[in-house]
Design an enzyme around this catalytic site. Structure first.
Site, PDB file in Angstrom:
ATOM      1  N   TYR A   1       5.383  -7.762  15.840  1.00 35.43           N
ATOM      2  CA  TYR A   1       5.465  -6.564  14.989  1.00 35.43           C
ATOM      3  C   TYR A   1       6.116  -5.422  15.755  1.00 35.43           C
ATOM      4  O   TYR A   1       7.082  -4.806  15.292  1.00 35.43           O
ATOM      5  CB  TYR A   1       4.056  -6.176  14.535  1.00 35.43           C
ATOM      6  CG  TYR A   1       3.987  -4.965  13.616  1.00 35.43           C
ATOM      7  CD1 TYR A   1       4.539  -5.003  12.338  1.00 35.43           C
ATOM      8  CD2 TYR A   1       3.346  -3.794  14.027  1.00 35.43           C
ATOM      9  CE1 TYR A   1       4.451  -3.905  11.485  1.00 35.43           C
ATOM     10  CE2 TYR A   1       3.257  -2.700  13.182  1.00 35.43           C
ATOM     11  CZ  TYR A   1       3.812  -2.753  11.909  1.00 35.43           C
ATOM     12  OH  TYR A   1       3.723  -1.659  11.077  1.00 35.43           O
TER      13      TYR A   1
ATOM     14  N   LYS B   1       9.914  -3.740  14.995  1.00 30.16           N
ATOM     15  CA  LYS B   1      10.030  -2.337  14.599  1.00 30.16           C
ATOM     16  C   LYS B   1      10.910  -1.575  15.590  1.00 30.16           C
ATOM     17  O   LYS B   1      11.656  -0.678  15.199  1.00 30.16           O
ATOM     18  CB  LYS B   1       8.636  -1.707  14.525  1.00 30.16           C
ATOM     19  CG  LYS B   1       7.826  -2.207  13.341  1.00 30.16           C
ATOM     20  CD  LYS B   1       8.425  -1.688  12.039  1.00 30.16           C
ATOM     21  CE  LYS B   1       7.629  -2.112  10.821  1.00 30.16           C
ATOM     22  NZ  LYS B   1       8.161  -1.541   9.586  1.00 30.16           N
TER      23      LYS B   1
ATOM     24  N   THR C   1      -2.446   4.985   8.480  1.00 38.53           N
ATOM     25  CA  THR C   1      -2.583   5.660   7.189  1.00 38.53           C
ATOM     26  C   THR C   1      -3.564   4.857   6.342  1.00 38.53           C
ATOM     27  O   THR C   1      -3.631   3.634   6.470  1.00 38.53           O
ATOM     28  CB  THR C   1      -1.196   5.734   6.516  1.00 38.53           C
ATOM     29  OG1 THR C   1      -0.314   6.416   7.405  1.00 38.53           O
ATOM     30  CG2 THR C   1      -1.233   6.477   5.198  1.00 38.53           C
TER      31      THR C   1
ATOM     32  N   ARG D   1      27.110   0.604   1.691  1.00 36.28           N
ATOM     33  CA  ARG D   1      27.994   0.428   0.524  1.00 36.28           C
ATOM     34  C   ARG D   1      27.854   1.561  -0.476  1.00 36.28           C
ATOM     35  O   ARG D   1      28.799   1.966  -1.129  1.00 36.28           O
ATOM     36  CB  ARG D   1      27.662  -0.899  -0.182  1.00 36.28           C
ATOM     37  CG  ARG D   1      28.577  -2.024   0.232  1.00 36.28           C
ATOM     38  CD  ARG D   1      28.280  -3.276  -0.568  1.00 36.28           C
ATOM     39  NE  ARG D   1      27.799  -4.318   0.326  1.00 36.28           N
ATOM     40  CZ  ARG D   1      26.650  -4.955   0.224  1.00 36.28           C
ATOM     41  NH1 ARG D   1      25.823  -4.698  -0.754  1.00 36.28           N
ATOM     42  NH2 ARG D   1      26.336  -5.874   1.097  1.00 36.28           N
TER      43      ARG D   1
ATOM     44  N   ASP E   1      13.226 -11.377  -1.861  1.00 30.13           N
ATOM     45  CA  ASP E   1      12.912 -11.463  -0.437  1.00 30.13           C
ATOM     46  C   ASP E   1      14.115 -10.878   0.295  1.00 30.13           C
ATOM     47  O   ASP E   1      15.198 -11.459   0.281  1.00 30.13           O
ATOM     48  CB  ASP E   1      12.692 -12.935  -0.048  1.00 30.13           C
ATOM     49  CG  ASP E   1      12.410 -13.090   1.437  1.00 30.13           C
ATOM     50  OD1 ASP E   1      12.694 -12.150   2.225  1.00 30.13           O
ATOM     51  OD2 ASP E   1      11.906 -14.164   1.833  1.00 30.13           O
TER      52      ASP E   1
ATOM     53  N   TYR F   1      23.765   1.865  13.069  1.00 29.68           N
ATOM     54  CA  TYR F   1      24.495   2.114  11.812  1.00 29.68           C
ATOM     55  C   TYR F   1      24.826   3.604  11.673  1.00 29.68           C
ATOM     56  O   TYR F   1      25.845   3.962  11.097  1.00 29.68           O
ATOM     57  CB  TYR F   1      23.671   1.636  10.594  1.00 29.68           C
ATOM     58  CG  TYR F   1      24.040   0.241  10.160  1.00 29.68           C
ATOM     59  CD1 TYR F   1      23.622  -0.874  10.881  1.00 29.68           C
ATOM     60  CD2 TYR F   1      24.839   0.024   9.037  1.00 29.68           C
ATOM     61  CE1 TYR F   1      23.965  -2.157  10.504  1.00 29.68           C
ATOM     62  CE2 TYR F   1      25.195  -1.264   8.646  1.00 29.68           C
ATOM     63  CZ  TYR F   1      24.754  -2.342   9.378  1.00 29.68           C
ATOM     64  OH  TYR F   1      25.125  -3.611   8.991  1.00 29.68           O
TER      65      TYR F   1
ATOM     66  N   PHE G   1       0.837  -1.209   0.000  1.00 36.95           N
ATOM     67  CA  PHE G   1       0.000   0.000   0.000  1.00 36.95           C
ATOM     68  C   PHE G   1       0.877   1.267   0.000  1.00 36.95           C
ATOM     69  O   PHE G   1       0.892   2.036  -0.967  1.00 36.95           O
ATOM     70  CB  PHE G   1      -0.924  -0.083   1.229  1.00 36.95           C
ATOM     71  CG  PHE G   1      -1.538   1.207   1.651  1.00 36.95           C
ATOM     72  CD1 PHE G   1      -2.248   1.989   0.752  1.00 36.95           C
ATOM     73  CD2 PHE G   1      -1.424   1.650   2.972  1.00 36.95           C
ATOM     74  CE1 PHE G   1      -2.816   3.194   1.146  1.00 36.95           C
ATOM     75  CE2 PHE G   1      -1.993   2.841   3.376  1.00 36.95           C
ATOM     76  CZ  PHE G   1      -2.686   3.628   2.464  1.00 36.95           C
TER      77      PHE G   1
END
Ligand code: NAD
Length: 323
Positions: free
Chosen positions: A147, A151, A177, A108, A58, A161, A13
């Site tokens: 979930y 997250k 949303t 990278r 994937d 990172y 979506f």
């Protein structure tokens, strides 16, 4: 020279609308998806667009992107409870292994990456409205933990990172949303109520309907994501519409769009279902100069028109693909 943007979850979506938006802003878009919850139909209008390329990947497995990438929008993840409760391990993996694979590509390429986080990191919030500094109330071993925790991990990994590798990151905490291309049977309130109205069924409200949500129309959300990507802000930022509504009022607004005396029936509230949800968007307003512009009335009408035009088969496809 056009900039290249890589969008994971492109057939979903939000991802498919982001592909459209970035193409309209003159970017070249590489969309990747494994169709676990998305659909090729959401991208079928782009097949002749020479600035768009799709790759079926994937992202939880190692993969290579040889093109040079300027920006990444990482949106791959099941997002509706009906999906992630049926594919909990895939959900945990895409937020963890999948996210690290995408972060490595960003590193990278020295690309800027925006990750799709969620208001679910706040769980069933004890603070209202929710500010970015609120750390949340999540049960890691409750049904929604798969979930919410993936997250939260995704945010931690992306931030690591940034701090350890200097990666240029953006973290969007997206609140509910809605809009065209949601699946009518994906279990989320707006498509569910619209499907029930169009099939002339009773509307199912969980609990007594007094729980609140704050719904943002898709066009506002993609604009907010675009602005966040191009900002200098690397901490989490709430994006959503602070206008709050109870689910019972939402059901009645949707009946008013085209219902025929539909009844409302009540079912038990799912475990850990949040009672309240409302973003504090002070940061987005001041840093991005962004706030939602589209009223719920207009957004719901547009979305209802989308569902009204679905085929009889699509509208009645109640069984879920993982069932
Ligand atoms: P969606 O299910 O429509 O889209 C997710 C897409 O990711 C699908 O096309 C799916 O096939 C793809 N995907 C999942 N696992 C994958 C994998 N391993 N490899 C490649 N592709 C994979 O969901 P959505 O509503 O568009 O949500 C998109 C993102 O936005 C998610 O990360 C979600 O957590 C986040 N989000 C959405 C909302 C919302 O209200 N829609 C709210 C908060 C956060």
């Amino acid at each position: 020279m056009k900039k290249n943007v890589l969008i994971t979850g492109a057939a979903g979506f939000l991802g498919s609308h982001l592909c459209d938006y970035f193409l309209s802003k003159n970017y070249k878009v590489i969309g990747i998806d494994n169709f676990i919850t998305g659909s090729p139909k959401n991208l079928s209008h782009l097949t002749t667009n020479s600035d768009f390329e799709f790759r079926e990947i994937d992202i939880t497995h190692d993969f290579k992107i040889d093109d040079s990438i300027d920006y990444i929008l990482h949106f791959a993840s099941p997002a509706s409870p009906i999906d992630y409760l049926q594919i909990p391990l895939e959900t945990l993996r895409v937020g963890s292994l999948g996210t690290e694979n995408v972060l490595k590509i960003a590193f990278r390429n020295n690309a800027r990456i925006l990750i799709a986080s969620t208001s679910e990191v706040y769980g069933d919030p004890l603070e209202h409205p929710q500010k970015e500094e609120y750390c949340g109330n999540v049960d890691p071993v409750g049904p929604r933990g798969v979930y919410d925790e993936t997250k939260r991990f995704q945010e931690a990994l992306t931030t690591a990172y940034h701090t350890f590798h200097g990666l240029n990151i953006r973290i969007a905490r997206i609140f509910n949303t809605y809009g065209a291309r949601m699946r009518v049977n994906d279990g989320r309130a707006i498509p569910a109520f619209m499907g029930q109205v169009l099939r002339e069924e009773s509307l199912t409200v969980f609990g007594d309907g007094s729980q609140t949500r704050s719904f943002c129309y898709i066009d506002d959300m993609v604009e907010g994501i675009y602005k966040l990507l191009h900002s200098n802000y690397s901490k989490p930022m709430n994006l959503g519409n602070p206008e709050e509504i109870t689910l019972i009022d939402l059901a009645n607004e949707i009946i008013a769009l085209g219902g025929k005396n539909n009844k409302i029936i009540f079912k038990p509230l799912p475990i850990n279902d949040p009672i309240k949800r409302k973003p504090d968007i002070t940061k987005a307003m001041s840093i991005l100069n962004w706030k939602p512009k589209i009223s719920r009335k207009e957004g719901l009408e547009n979305t209802f028109n989308y569902f009204r035009n679905l085929s009889f088969e699509e509208l009645n496809k109640k069984e879920h693909k993982f069932a």
